[in-house]
Design an enzyme around this catalytic site. Structure first.
Site, short mmCIF file in Angstrom:
data_model
loop_
_atom_site.label_atom_id
_atom_site.label_comp_id
_atom_site.label_asym_id
_atom_site.label_seq_id
_atom_site.Cartn_x
_atom_site.Cartn_y
_atom_site.Cartn_z
CG HIS A 157 58.32 24.36 59.41
ND1 HIS A 157 57.20 24.38 60.21
CD2 HIS A 157 57.86 24.06 58.16
CE1 HIS A 157 56.13 24.09 59.51
NE2 HIS A 157 56.49 23.91 58.24
CD GLU B 289 37.73 38.69 46.88
OE1 GLU B 289 37.69 39.65 47.65
OE2 GLU B 289 36.76 37.91 46.71
NE ARG C 116 33.67 44.30 50.87
CZ ARG C 116 32.59 43.67 50.46
NH1 ARG C 116 31.63 44.36 49.85
NH2 ARG C 116 32.43 42.39 50.64
#
Length: 335
Positions: free
Chosen positions: A170, A313, A20
């Site tokens: 951070h 998914e 893919r």
């Protein structure tokens, strides 16, 4: 031909379907642009009054708390996901029919990795990254003073696609009264493996992958960086210590320096090879359960955010990875 692979540390299934995405450039997304600048960034030096009072900082001797001149600074998250406000209440889980809820008890801190607004891990010096790691160790140890806390996780969200709301580099530290579900699954799987084999599954992964070298990205004296066999996402990377240890807090001074160099090299490969994508980085460690010492093994996982989750998914709980780890490592290794 697509292949179904099982993650030995969790049992999760991933579909590897490289057809893919045959070309590596398909993963190089356009760079994101934040609207903030150092002038109005609360994490930049000189803007300390724009944040909550710091709980810890590394700065040269003689400088005052909440002043500039710091190298790493830790503050409470202004909009925390977990708080101690409900600690004095009844707490516990409340059940209403089929539904259960509980106060999200814990501590949520922001670790400002550097005074520099634009220098992420890939651009920092190893000595600077070492200070960030040292700060993690200090804060994780300090939060153990709260007897009701059961688990902690350190994360970095780099870039908007990874969920970062601030451009300034951070980290975040979550320490909570509940167990982390994914960490709990890893520990349960590792325990079953240890009971069956008498060995740590992560130690076996380190040994097998180091020998095969097929998915190894980098190797240092103390760590192995690899693209896991059942990678859920394109270019997913793990960093595992060679020495068996269940928690990040056992990091030695020598290992800390080694890890700082490795983190810089790994993030630099991602930055250059994939056009500085957003990524999530997190440390899976167990510093609370002494009984896990024989079978669990702390590690770092890094997920470049190169794809969007689609219906399969979301509906199946299985990932389709369009870049096999064997091919992906060959793209990153030469960098």
């Amino acid at each position: 031909m697509p292949e179904l692979r099982r993650d030995p540390t969790t049992g999760r299934l991933t579909v590897i379907a490289t057809e893919r995405a045959a070309r590596p450039e398909v993963f190089c997304l356009a760079k994101e642009n934040f609207s903030s600048s150092p002038k109005d960034c609360p994490f930049c030096p000189g803007n300390e009054d724009m944040t909550p009072q710091e709980v810890f900082a590394l700065r040269p001797p003689g400088r005052s708390p909440n002043d500039d001149g710091w190298q790493v600074r830790v503050i409470p998250n202004k909009f925390p996901a977990f708080t101690l406000k409900d600690l004095e209440g009844e707490g516990g889980w409340v059940k209403e029919g089929l539904h259960e809820s509980s106060p999200a008890v814990g501590i949520h801190e922001v670790i400002i990795n550097t005074p520099d607004h634009l220098r992420g891990l890939s651009l920092m010096e190893p000595s600077e990254i070492e200070m960030v790691l040292a700060t993690y160790l200090v804060r994780l140890a300090s939060l153990k003073a709260y007897p009701h806390l059961k688990s902690s996780i350190v994360i970095i969200n780099h870039g908007q696609r990874a969920g970062a709301s601030m451009e300034h580099p951070h980290s975040q530290l979550f320490s909570m009264a509940n167990e982390i579900p994914l960490l709990k699954t890893e520990m349960a799987t590792a325990k079953l493996y240890f009971e069956d084999k008498g060995r740590c599954i992560y130690c076996d992964i380190v040994q097998e992958e180091a020998q095969a070298k097929e998915r190894v990205l980098l190797e240092s004296d103390h760590f192995l960086s690899l693209l896991p066999f059942a990678s859920r996402f394109p270019f997913e990377i793990w960093i595992l210590p060679k020495r068996h240890s269940k928690d990040f807090e056992s990091l030695t001074e020598e290992e800390k320096g080694d890890l700082a160099v490795l983190l810089k090299r790994v993030t630099y490969k991602i930055q250059v090879g994939l056009n500085d994508p957003s990524y999530n980085l997190y440390i899976h460690s167990d510093g609370f359960d002494d009984g896990a010492g024989c079978y669990y093994h702390w590690h770092i996982e890094m997920i470049p955010r190169l794809i969007n989750l689609a219906g399969f998914e979301m509906g199946s709980g299985m990932m389709i990875n369009i870049a096999s780890p064997e091919k992906a490592v060959k793209i990153l290794a030469p960098i």
